[in-house]
Write a protein that holds these residues in place. Structure first.
Motif, mmCIF file in Angstrom:
data_model
loop_
_atom_site.group_PDB
_atom_site.id
_atom_site.type_symbol
_atom_site.label_atom_id
_atom_site.label_comp_id
_atom_site.label_asym_id
_atom_site.label_seq_id
_atom_site.Cartn_x
_atom_site.Cartn_y
_atom_site.Cartn_z
ATOM 1 N N ASN A 167 0.919 -1.320 0.234
ATOM 2 C CA ASN A 167 -0.229 -0.087 0.185
ATOM 3 C C ASN A 167 0.722 1.414 -0.060
ATOM 4 O O ASN A 167 1.393 1.532 0.950
ATOM 5 C CB ASN A 167 -0.872 0.018 1.385
ATOM 6 C CG ASN A 167 -1.981 0.963 1.145
ATOM 7 O OD1 ASN A 167 -1.713 1.964 0.367
ATOM 8 N ND2 ASN A 167 -2.863 1.115 2.222
ATOM 9 N N ARG A 168 0.884 1.988 -1.184
ATOM 10 C CA ARG A 168 1.873 3.297 -1.267
ATOM 11 C C ARG A 168 1.697 4.131 -0.363
ATOM 12 O O ARG A 168 2.353 4.699 0.389
ATOM 13 C CB ARG A 168 1.620 3.939 -2.537
ATOM 14 C CG ARG A 168 2.748 4.934 -2.791
ATOM 15 C CD ARG A 168 2.286 5.559 -4.115
ATOM 16 N NE ARG A 168 3.319 6.832 -4.418
ATOM 17 C CZ ARG A 168 4.505 6.827 -4.459
ATOM 18 N NH1 ARG A 168 4.997 5.730 -5.017
ATOM 19 N NH2 ARG A 168 4.939 7.801 -4.803
ATOM 20 N N ASP A 169 0.378 4.373 0.263
ATOM 21 C CA ASP A 169 0.027 5.268 1.448
ATOM 22 C C ASP A 169 0.692 4.867 2.773
ATOM 23 O O ASP A 169 0.997 5.665 3.518
ATOM 24 C CB ASP A 169 -1.479 5.297 1.629
ATOM 25 C CG ASP A 169 -2.166 6.233 0.302
ATOM 26 O OD1 ASP A 169 -1.298 6.806 -0.250
ATOM 27 O OD2 ASP A 169 -3.307 5.915 0.322
ATOM 28 N N ASP A 170 1.159 3.733 2.919
ATOM 29 C CA ASP A 170 1.681 3.263 4.101
ATOM 30 C C ASP A 170 3.010 2.896 4.075
ATOM 31 O O ASP A 170 3.929 3.036 5.048
ATOM 32 C CB ASP A 170 1.329 1.588 4.340
ATOM 33 C CG ASP A 170 -0.149 1.452 5.013
ATOM 34 O OD1 ASP A 170 -0.989 2.581 5.170
ATOM 35 O OD2 ASP A 170 -0.451 0.415 5.699
ATOM 36 N N LEU A 171 3.580 3.140 3.014
ATOM 37 C CA LEU A 171 5.160 3.124 2.738
ATOM 38 C C LEU A 171 5.865 4.298 3.628
ATOM 39 O O LEU A 171 6.966 4.286 3.986
ATOM 40 C CB LEU A 171 5.653 3.395 1.423
ATOM 41 C CG LEU A 171 5.437 1.991 0.682
ATOM 42 C CD1 LEU A 171 5.712 2.152 -0.959
ATOM 43 C CD2 LEU A 171 6.483 0.965 1.113
#
Length: 219
Positions: A167-171
């Motif tokens: 999940n890019r938002d979690d990176l």
């Protein structure tokens, strides 16, 4: 005549200026928003608390931690004492207050507030919420400030599963978590472990971010 609708517009203008780092104008808009609210009531209290919370975040970004603490305390008072809420919004205020006290060197008080926030969020929030993770990070930072590196490492390790690498938002969170662990291991005198987490952090940035402009964004 006080108008919550107009106050909400000023508050949105304040957020817009804050996001482009125009702090003086953001503060001016927040003040206008509060000026348009009148007496705090059950009907407008949630919006007033939100404006105080955003003003606190603004002062925190400006490094004015005592002023930020006062605004977060004001928001907490409205939510818990005036509106009698015991929910994640109150937990967020408590955690923000703890972060301010940590920055002010008041570590014991910060840890008390963070524990209260974690206990409340554990009762009313989701066990996998990002707020739960943020509060744990505050507690770990308090442990770091007190030299309790093993405890801090254990807490940061618990935070890793909150962030899903697909999940890019979690990176963003995952990168910061590895950096937190690197700092903790370095303080503990384990440079090899610190280097291992730094490599993981930079590998994530290389694959997904422009490392030169990386920053964590709180929502």
């Amino acid at each position: 005549e006080p108008s919550p609708e107009v106050a909400a517009c000023y508050e949105r203008f304040g957020i817009a200026h804050w996001l482009v780092d125009d702090y003086p104008e953001a503060l001016k808009q927040y003040d206008r928003a509060l000026g348009g609210m009148g007496r705090i009531t059950p009907q407008n209290g949630l919006l007033v608390a939100k404006i105080y919370l955003n003003t606190g975040l603004l002062f925190f970004d400006m490094g004015q931690y005592r002023l930020a603490l006062q605004r977060f305390t004001d928001a907490h008072h409205i939510l818990s004492d005036t509106l009698h809420r015991r929910d994640s919004k109150v937990a967020k205020c408590l955690n923000n207050m703890a972060e301010c006290q940590l920055q002010l060197g008041e570590t014991d008080q910060a840890l008390v507030l963070a524990r209260e926030a974690l206990l409340l969020e554990g009762r009313v929030g989701s066990p996998v919420s990002k707020l739960h993770c943020y509060i744990q990070e505050t507690m770990a930072a308090c442990q770091m400030a007190q030299g309790n590196y093993d405890t801090a490492i254990a807490i940061y390790q618990q935070c890793l599963p909150y962030w899903q690498p697909e999940n890019r938002d979690d990176l963003n969170g995952l990168v910061v978590e590895h950096q937190n662990l690197a700092e903790a291991y370095l303080k503990k005198g384990l440079p090899d472990e610190a280097l291992r987490h730094l490599r993981k952090s930079f590998a994530l940035m290389d694959t997904a971010f422009d490392a030169g402009s990386f920053q964590r964004v709180g929502v």
